[in-house]
Design a protein around this motif. Sequence first.
Motif, mmCIF file in Angstrom:
data_model
loop_
_atom_site.group_PDB
_atom_site.id
_atom_site.type_symbol
_atom_site.label_atom_id
_atom_site.label_comp_id
_atom_site.label_asym_id
_atom_site.label_seq_id
_atom_site.Cartn_x
_atom_site.Cartn_y
_atom_site.Cartn_z
ATOM 1 N N GLU A 1 0.834 -1.203 0.000
ATOM 2 C CA GLU A 1 0.000 0.000 0.000
ATOM 3 C C GLU A 1 0.874 1.262 0.000
ATOM 4 N N MET A 2 1.937 1.262 0.800
ATOM 5 C CA MET A 2 2.844 2.408 0.848
ATOM 6 C C MET A 2 3.567 2.593 -0.489
ATOM 7 N N GLU A 3 3.966 1.499 -1.123
ATOM 8 C CA GLU A 3 4.618 1.596 -2.432
ATOM 9 C C GLU A 3 3.678 2.197 -3.466
ATOM 10 N N ARG A 4 2.418 1.757 -3.455
ATOM 11 C CA ARG A 4 1.439 2.319 -4.396
ATOM 12 C C ARG A 4 1.231 3.813 -4.138
ATOM 13 N N LEU A 5 1.137 4.179 -2.872
ATOM 14 C CA LEU A 5 0.958 5.578 -2.500
ATOM 15 C C LEU A 5 2.176 6.402 -2.933
ATOM 16 N N PHE A 6 3.377 5.895 -2.693
ATOM 17 C CA PHE A 6 4.592 6.592 -3.094
ATOM 18 C C PHE A 6 4.618 6.792 -4.607
ATOM 19 N N TYR A 7 4.270 5.755 -5.343
ATOM 20 C CA TYR A 7 4.252 5.849 -6.801
ATOM 21 C C TYR A 7 3.261 6.913 -7.251
ATOM 22 N N THR A 8 2.083 6.932 -6.640
ATOM 23 C CA THR A 8 1.053 7.916 -6.990
ATOM 24 C C THR A 8 1.534 9.328 -6.698
ATOM 25 N N VAL A 9 2.101 9.540 -5.525
ATOM 26 C CA VAL A 9 2.599 10.865 -5.155
ATOM 27 C C VAL A 9 3.726 11.285 -6.091
ATOM 28 N N ALA A 10 4.656 10.373 -6.361
ATOM 29 C CA ALA A 10 5.765 10.692 -7.256
ATOM 30 C C ALA A 10 5.258 11.007 -8.655
#
Length: 163
Positions: A147-156
């Motif tokens: 979930e954190m990886e997906r969120l990081f990708y979205t923010v980036a």
Amino acid sequence: METSLSNYIHNSRPQNILIVDDDELVLESFEKVFKENSGLLNVEKTTDGNHALKMLTDREYDIIITDLVMPGIDGIQLLKKAKQLQPEAEVILITAYSSYNSAVDALYFGAADYISKPIKAGELKARISRAVEKREIILEKRSKLLEMERLFYTVAHDFKANI
């Protein structure tokens, strides 16, 4: 009075457990311990390590309980293969021939626990509940990391789009 595994396991789905021991009496005694918790546990058993390997390729197990000393494939070999096929499964080794070296090997290769026979029903239930809890924590952690990886990708991605 023995406590039920329902006091320990609070998971919404039944736990799939595979028991591997060349001694039918051990399998029968474990089956009696688990019988009262039939809604919480789906228990399968075999006396043959090779058959256990086939079972591991056909179905996912949460907990695998295996004897250390068996003809053919021993418990350490089964542990190694189980961890290759189902890394999230918690493996508990049981043995009537416990030694420091076999305990170290079991833990080194990823066993969740190492128990000397004979095993009291209450101890078995407590060890299984601990393995279930550990597995749930690991799976939850893995889910949070994804979930954190997906969120990081979205923010980036959003940040890059706004540049």
